[in-house]
Motif scaffolding. Structure first.
Motif, PDB file in Angstrom:
ATOM      1  N   TYR A 116       3.016   1.419  -3.561  1.00 30.23           N
ATOM      2  CA  TYR A 116       2.285   1.799  -4.778  1.00 30.23           C
ATOM      3  C   TYR A 116       1.384   3.019  -4.583  1.00 30.23           C
ATOM      4  O   TYR A 116       1.278   3.859  -5.480  1.00 30.23           O
ATOM      5  N   ALA A 150       0.832  -1.207   0.000  1.00 31.51           N
ATOM      6  CA  ALA A 150       0.000   0.000   0.000  1.00 31.51           C
ATOM      7  C   ALA A 150       0.862   1.251   0.000  1.00 31.51           C
ATOM      8  O   ALA A 150       0.556   2.242  -0.678  1.00 31.51           O
ATOM      9  N   VAL A 168      -3.996   2.025  -5.407  1.00 30.87           N
ATOM     10  CA  VAL A 168      -3.728   0.697  -5.942  1.00 30.87           C
ATOM     11  C   VAL A 168      -4.697  -0.303  -5.310  1.00 30.87           C
ATOM     12  O   VAL A 168      -5.014  -0.237  -4.134  1.00 30.87           O
ATOM     13  N   ALA A 170      -3.973   3.080  -0.499  1.00 28.99           N
ATOM     14  CA  ALA A 170      -4.461   1.987  -1.342  1.00 28.99           C
ATOM     15  C   ALA A 170      -5.981   1.956  -1.369  1.00 28.99           C
ATOM     16  O   ALA A 170      -6.656   2.714  -0.665  1.00 28.99           O
TER      17      ALA A 170
END
Length: 217
Positions: free
Chosen positions: A146, A143, A150, A169
């Protein structure tokens, strides 16, 4: 033959890598015709847990790399030596070590700190758009790597999912034998022992995660 970097976080579900998850992951990589190299950060564990009693062991200190070598049968390298350019994919099994030793999510939630080598390596794979798989609680690390909403999963635990969403995320509930795929990020996640009640349930999701990671173009 594809080469997969595997990051371990110790040895044992409560203070390191979940051993069943690691072994199933390594087996699945080989069953799918790929090779792997294990890595782990050369740092002290957050703490040591007696896996019989579940209680912390006062005064005992263990090293994440040394403990991870138990799973890798000694064939392991310090994470500082991992170069994403030498690999086709990345996989990070779970176990509380992923949230205690690779980062501090288990203690700090969305205010987590992340080991510098762990973040460097994971972001190198992400920035190169190389496929990656994170299992169990390890998606908490993904998390932060990215972010940008995501798509990933740790299963169905609402509290953990909220902490992961706070890291940037977009958590998606997922059954134990399935995976969540973010094709744009080339990220695959599965709940594994966040939901699994036995090794067979964990096996189904983990093998599907590895197969999907290796199939992503």
């Amino acid at each position: 033959m594809k080469k997969v970097a595997v990051i371990l976080s110790g040895c044992g579900v409560y203070d390191g890598t979940e051993i069943h998850e690691a072994v199933i992951t390594l087996l699945a990589i080989r069953q799918n015709g790929a090779a792997y190299q294990c890595f782990a950060p050369d740092i002290p564990q957050m703490h040591v847990i007696n896996h019989l009693s579940g209680e912390p062991v006062e005064g005992e200190v263990r090293n994440v790399l040394v403990e991870s070598a138990r799973i890798a049968r000694g064939d392991i390298k310090p994470l500082a030596q991992c170069n994403a350019e030498e690999f086709d994919a990345l996989v990070v099994p779970g176990g509380f070590g992923a949230a205690k030793n690779l980062c501090t999510f288990a203690v700090d939630g969305p205010e987590s700190h992340f080991d510098a080598d762990v973040m460097r390596v994971c972001k190198a794979f992400a920035d190169a758009y190389k496929p990656a798989g994170y299992a169990c609680i390890a998606p908490a690390l993904a998390a932060a790597v990215y972010a940008d909403s995501v798509k990933l999963t740790i299963g169905t635990d609402a509290g953990t999912a909220a902490g992961i969403n706070a890291l940037g995320a977009c958590h998606i509930d997922c059954p134990v034998d399935e995976v969540v795929i973010d094709r744009e990020a080339r990220l695959v996640t599965t709940p594994a022992y966040m939901l699994a009640e036995d090794i067979l349930q964990a096996y189904k999701g983990l093998t599907k995660m590895v197969e999907t990671v290796l199939s992503l173009k």
